[in-house]
Design a protein around this motif. Structure first.
Motif, short mmCIF file in Angstrom:
data_model
loop_
_atom_site.label_atom_id
_atom_site.label_comp_id
_atom_site.label_asym_id
_atom_site.label_seq_id
_atom_site.Cartn_x
_atom_site.Cartn_y
_atom_site.Cartn_z
N THR A 45 0.80 -0.97 -0.20
CA THR A 45 0.06 -0.13 0.06
C THR A 45 0.86 1.34 -0.13
O THR A 45 0.63 2.18 -0.71
CB THR A 45 -0.89 0.06 1.22
N ALA A 46 1.98 1.29 1.01
CA ALA A 46 2.70 2.40 0.88
C ALA A 46 3.34 2.81 -0.33
O ALA A 46 3.28 4.24 -0.87
CB ALA A 46 3.81 2.63 2.02
N VAL A 47 3.95 1.84 -1.21
CA VAL A 47 4.73 2.22 -2.14
C VAL A 47 4.05 2.36 -3.39
O VAL A 47 4.36 3.02 -4.42
CB VAL A 47 5.65 0.81 -2.37
N ALA B 56 5.91 8.13 6.72
CA ALA B 56 5.12 8.15 5.53
C ALA B 56 3.78 8.89 5.89
O ALA B 56 3.16 9.73 5.24
CB ALA B 56 5.25 6.89 4.64
N ALA B 57 3.17 7.99 6.85
CA ALA B 57 1.70 8.56 6.95
C ALA B 57 1.28 10.31 7.47
O ALA B 57 0.64 10.66 7.19
CB ALA B 57 1.22 7.50 7.92
N GLN B 58 2.53 10.11 8.39
CA GLN B 58 2.59 11.56 8.82
C GLN B 58 2.98 12.73 7.95
O GLN B 58 2.09 13.70 7.69
CB GLN B 58 3.78 11.84 10.12
N PHE B 59 3.71 12.58 7.08
CA PHE B 59 4.04 13.54 5.97
C PHE B 59 3.08 13.41 5.02
O PHE B 59 2.49 14.64 4.58
CB PHE B 59 5.53 13.06 5.08
N THR B 60 2.24 12.53 4.58
CA THR B 60 1.06 12.34 3.63
C THR B 60 -0.11 13.41 4.42
O THR B 60 -0.54 14.05 3.57
CB THR B 60 0.73 10.98 3.52
N ALA B 61 -0.33 13.06 5.65
CA ALA B 61 -1.44 13.92 6.17
C ALA B 61 -1.03 15.26 6.16
O ALA B 61 -1.84 16.14 6.04
CB ALA B 61 -1.43 13.12 7.75
N LEU B 62 0.14 15.75 6.56
CA LEU B 62 0.62 17.07 6.53
C LEU B 62 0.31 17.64 4.94
O LEU B 62 -0.32 18.58 5.00
CB LEU B 62 2.19 17.24 6.77
N GLN B 63 0.77 16.93 4.08
CA GLN B 63 0.47 17.64 2.64
C GLN B 63 -0.76 17.49 2.29
O GLN B 63 -1.43 18.51 1.55
CB GLN B 63 1.05 16.55 1.77
N LEU B 64 -1.80 16.62 2.68
CA LEU B 64 -3.47 16.65 2.55
C LEU B 64 -3.72 17.82 3.37
O LEU B 64 -4.79 18.33 2.95
CB LEU B 64 -3.97 15.36 2.63
N LEU B 79 -4.22 6.39 6.97
CA LEU B 79 -4.22 4.76 7.30
C LEU B 79 -3.99 3.89 6.03
O LEU B 79 -3.59 2.76 6.56
CB LEU B 79 -5.59 4.66 7.98
N ALA B 80 -4.45 4.41 5.09
CA ALA B 80 -3.97 3.28 4.09
C ALA B 80 -2.72 3.37 3.70
O ALA B 80 -1.92 2.02 3.51
CB ALA B 80 -4.63 4.14 2.57
N ILE B 81 -1.84 4.34 4.13
CA ILE B 81 -0.22 4.02 3.95
C ILE B 81 0.13 3.22 4.83
O ILE B 81 1.03 2.59 4.79
CB ILE B 81 0.43 5.57 4.19
N ASN B 82 -0.59 3.28 6.08
CA ASN B 82 -0.06 2.41 7.31
C ASN B 82 -0.92 1.09 7.20
O ASN B 82 -0.52 0.31 8.22
CB ASN B 82 -0.52 3.08 8.38
N LEU B 83 -1.54 0.47 6.22
CA LEU B 83 -2.10 -0.56 6.14
C LEU B 83 -0.93 -1.86 6.26
O LEU B 83 -1.15 -3.00 6.86
CB LEU B 83 -2.74 -0.95 4.65
N ARG B 84 0.21 -1.54 5.86
CA ARG B 84 1.17 -2.75 5.95
C ARG B 84 1.45 -2.95 7.47
O ARG B 84 1.87 -4.20 7.76
CB ARG B 84 2.36 -2.14 5.43
#
Lengths: 107, 239
Positions: A45-47, B56-64, B79-84
């Motif tokens: 998902t991340a990549v 990654a999730a934090q930066f994404t949230a910031l940008q959005l 959360l999608a980024i954090n699914l792993r």
């Protein structure tokens, strides 16, 4: 810049959600069953999403100034390349940043 | 097991986590700086890192948030980024699922890419570790990383708070996100997943609710998994 009122709700929601994701199988002691084939997808998902996010940044409503778009794309591609080769996030960011700053200062 | 074995595993775990400090510190600082530049208070920036522990999730949230996206889309994207993390959870259950709840809760909070990566490797190489040893190793591996993430965020936030935003914030965040992608492209599966995510998001950019992003993510996931499956099949056939 950012709507101040949403900051805490966002932080808390992502925090709770992330904890839930991490706790999903460890907590209920395997009571939550997810088929293995679904699980294998989660790795990617991340990549998959991060590049998609980049695309949105370049084309969305609050995107980069269209005149600077070509140089922005070039800077991003350079950063991608450097980060892929060196695995060094800071170096890659600096490389792209430098190129972008130099270009916009000179022209 | 004996106390000496516990101490041994602790230091092994700790040492495994130390190399990551080199990367976690600057990235944490970057987050702190960007967060306060974007308008978060120092407390908010620090809390973000304490509560989520996922760059990654934090930066994404910031940008959005900067993009003025609706709140629930910001949350879902992060959360999608954090699914792993759910995958990590499933994998860890096999090893420490029988541990007492407080230990599992602690492991849960400290489940990050780094602790998971070194622990998964260790558990695979040493299949006869006791459950107790595994918990100790895992927790110890997070110890050099997590506090550094907090401190780096704080430092960056304090630094960025007073700084005028001469850094083109427009470009700074996308560049950092691009820089995160490179190291993730470890094999064909990841590369194709990234490519697919990009192409789908490009094609579906006009869709509302950030659907282009999520669909790009889903398609990328599928392509990545299929590539993994096919290369695995090829490997087993060659044997």
């Amino acid at each position: 810049m950012i709507d101040q009122t949403i900051i805490w709700p966002v932080i808390i929601a992502i925090g709770i959600g992330s904890f839930a994701l991490r706790f999903m199988f460890l907590g209920p002691v395997g009571r939550t069953t997810m088929p293995e084939w679904v699980q294998r997808h989660l790795r990617y998902t991340a990549v998959a999403i991060l590049p998609a996010l980049l695309v949105q940044m370049l084309k969305g409503p609050t995107a980069i100034d269209p005149d600077a778009r070509m140089i922005a794309i070039s800077a991003i591609l350079l950063t991608l390349l450097v980060s892929y080769v060196t695995k060094n996030l800071i170096l890659a960011t600096l490389a792209g940043g430098l190129v972008f700053i130099l270009y916009t200062q000179i022209f | 097991m004996t106390t000496s074995s516990a101490k041994n595993l602790f230091w092994q775990g700790f040492k495994s986590g130390v190399p990551f400090t080199l990367v976690i510190f600057p990235v944490g600082m970057l987050f702190g700086v960007f967060a306060t530049e974007a308008g978060l208070s120092i407390i908010e920036a620090l809390s973000f890192s304490i509560v989520v522990i996922a760059g990654a999730a934090q930066f994404t949230a910031l940008q959005l948030m900067i993009d003025q996206e609706t709140t629930w889309i910001i949350v879902l994207s992060a959360l999608a980024i954090n699914l792993r993390m759910a995958m990590y959870s499933a994998s860890l259950t096999l090893h420490i699922g029988s541990a007492p709840l407080w230990q599992r809760a602690l492991v849960t909070y400290l489940t990050i890419d780094q602790s998971y990566a070194v622990s998964a490797t260790k558990f695979a190489n040493d299949p006869h570790m006791s459950r107790q040893d595994k918990v100790i190793f895992f927790l110890a591996s997070a110890l050099p990383v997590v506090p550094v993430w907090y401190i780096a965020t704080l430092l960056g936030a304090v630094l960025g708070y007073g700084m005028p935003s001469w850094l083109s914030m427009d470009m700074a965040l996308p560049l950092v996100i691009a820089a995160m992608i490179g190291p993730m492209l470890t094999n064909r599966a990841h590369q194709y997943a990234a490519l697919t995510g990009t192409l789908v998001a490009l094609a579906l950019n006009m869709l509302p609710l950030n659907l282009g992003l999520f669909l790009g993510g889903i398609c990328g996931m599928i392509v990545g998994t299929e590539t993994e499956r096919h290369s695995f099949k090829k490997q087993t056939i060659q044997k």
